[in-house]
Design an enzyme around this catalytic site. Sequence first.
Site, PDB file in Angstrom:
ATOM      1  N   THR A 234      34.324  32.827  28.826  1.00  0.00           N
ATOM      2  CA  THR A 234      33.397  33.944  28.961  1.00  0.00           C
ATOM      3  C   THR A 234      32.779  34.171  27.588  1.00  0.00           C
ATOM      4  O   THR A 234      33.430  33.938  26.587  1.00  0.00           O
ATOM      5  CB  THR A 234      34.135  35.220  29.409  1.00  0.00           C
ATOM      6  N   ARG A 262      34.379  33.630  44.544  1.00  0.00           N
ATOM      7  CA  ARG A 262      35.199  34.443  43.643  1.00  0.00           C
ATOM      8  C   ARG A 262      34.378  35.021  42.495  1.00  0.00           C
ATOM      9  O   ARG A 262      33.540  34.348  41.907  1.00  0.00           O
ATOM     10  CB  ARG A 262      36.341  33.589  43.095  1.00  0.00           C
ATOM     11  N   VAL A 263      34.612  36.288  42.189  1.00  0.00           N
ATOM     12  CA  VAL A 263      33.960  36.966  41.066  1.00  0.00           C
ATOM     13  C   VAL A 263      35.044  37.569  40.184  1.00  0.00           C
ATOM     14  O   VAL A 263      35.981  38.197  40.693  1.00  0.00           O
ATOM     15  CB  VAL A 263      33.001  38.067  41.551  1.00  0.00           C
ATOM     16  N   GLY A 264      34.934  37.367  38.897  1.00  0.00           N
ATOM     17  CA  GLY A 264      35.912  37.916  37.967  1.00  0.00           C
ATOM     18  C   GLY A 264      35.502  39.262  37.408  1.00  0.00           C
ATOM     19  O   GLY A 264      34.694  39.985  37.984  1.00  0.00           O
ATOM     20  N   ASP A 265      36.049  39.587  36.248  1.00  0.00           N
ATOM     21  CA  ASP A 265      35.834  40.917  35.676  1.00  0.00           C
ATOM     22  C   ASP A 265      34.526  41.053  34.916  1.00  0.00           C
ATOM     23  O   ASP A 265      34.018  42.163  34.750  1.00  0.00           O
ATOM     24  CB  ASP A 265      36.982  41.265  34.731  1.00  0.00           C
ATOM     25  N   THR A 285      37.402  38.970  27.924  1.00  0.00           N
ATOM     26  CA  THR A 285      37.514  37.574  28.332  1.00  0.00           C
ATOM     27  C   THR A 285      38.966  37.295  28.650  1.00  0.00           C
ATOM     28  O   THR A 285      39.855  37.625  27.871  1.00  0.00           O
ATOM     29  CB  THR A 285      37.020  36.611  27.236  1.00  0.00           C
ATOM     30  N   GLY A 288      40.493  37.190  34.894  1.00  0.00           N
ATOM     31  CA  GLY A 288      39.700  38.289  35.411  1.00  0.00           C
ATOM     32  C   GLY A 288      40.386  39.197  36.398  1.00  0.00           C
ATOM     33  O   GLY A 288      40.185  40.420  36.380  1.00  0.00           O
TER      34      GLY A 288
END
Length: 366
Positions: A234, A262-265, A285, A288
């Site tokens: 990230t 999928r989606v992270g933070d 980073t 997530g």
Amino acid sequence: MLHKLLLGAALLVTAQSPAAAQTAQTSDPTRITLVIHGGAGTITRQNMTPEKENAYTEALNQALQTGYAVLKRGGTSLDAVEATVRFMEDSALFNAGKGAVFTHDGRNELDAAIMDGQTLKAGSVAGVTVVRNPISAARAVMEKSEHVMLVGPGAEQFAREKGLDIVAPSYFYTEARYQQLQKALATEKGAVPDQLNTPTRETSPGKSKVKLKSGKPGSYAEPPIFTEGRKYGTVGAVALDQYGNLAAATSTGGMTNKRYGRVGDAPIIGAGTYADNQSCAVSCTGWGEYFIRSTVARDIAARMEYARLPLDAAAQASLDKVARLGGDGGLIGLDRQGNIAMPFNSEGMYRGYIKANGQTQVLIYK
């Protein structure tokens, strides 16, 4: 009567423009600060050649100089973090934009977020595949829509309508990231690397698919990539401008071999990205899922706001919470006094900062 009308108009203008009045009174070029990160993970000297280390160090320094130039000429913190992250998105070294990793299906799905500490306005995009610079799309969402977060095809349509730079999915293809996917797939299936075929790229509109050549298996060689162990790729930036305003920006290609959209933070406001002039600006980073569950970015700001903790203590406490849950990674933080925090609980984190006087520091290892 005329005098009263003129006085009333002047008062109205002043009431409508408190930020402008405050900016004029509090402008101070000596406080500008920019902090960046380029990912965290098992980044160790043993995994790093001098060539790789020099490449990352140079790229991080160039990213800092890009944002610093914006701040130095009187630009806002928002302008600085966007410009900085755009630079890193255009570099194949980082898992964001051009250097994004591949999903399980051989696509590059990008996420980004940006937030203005002065107004608490924010914008983000997730799962975009044709937007060259997702961070600029996130800013467009913030400034040119009534929304905060757009995803997938809708976000791409919005980016097109706003005149952002749209590219073919193949733009994001790099042999290095593709080989990372192949290695992940081989591990997932229990195969050994030298059983993999030689890869070729095949694209079609709206997709970035990768196929393997049929025929004789080829040996798996380390690709021409700056691989340095398991890393959460990230990029992010936080900035303080001469007007005393904070901003944060984060961009990522997600996790290699990710599935199901999928989606992270990174694009989630309050988890991976947050900025508030009353506390701090944060970009995270790491793993997530754990940063989302811990709402790390907002948690740091809340600890400063409610518990009156200094930035470094708040940042460490929030990261400790991630560790207790089993997650790892790092973050960068910045407050209005120019105090910096760059904690991480992984082996390393690409990070650096630059102050108003041009003093710069770039770090990789613990």
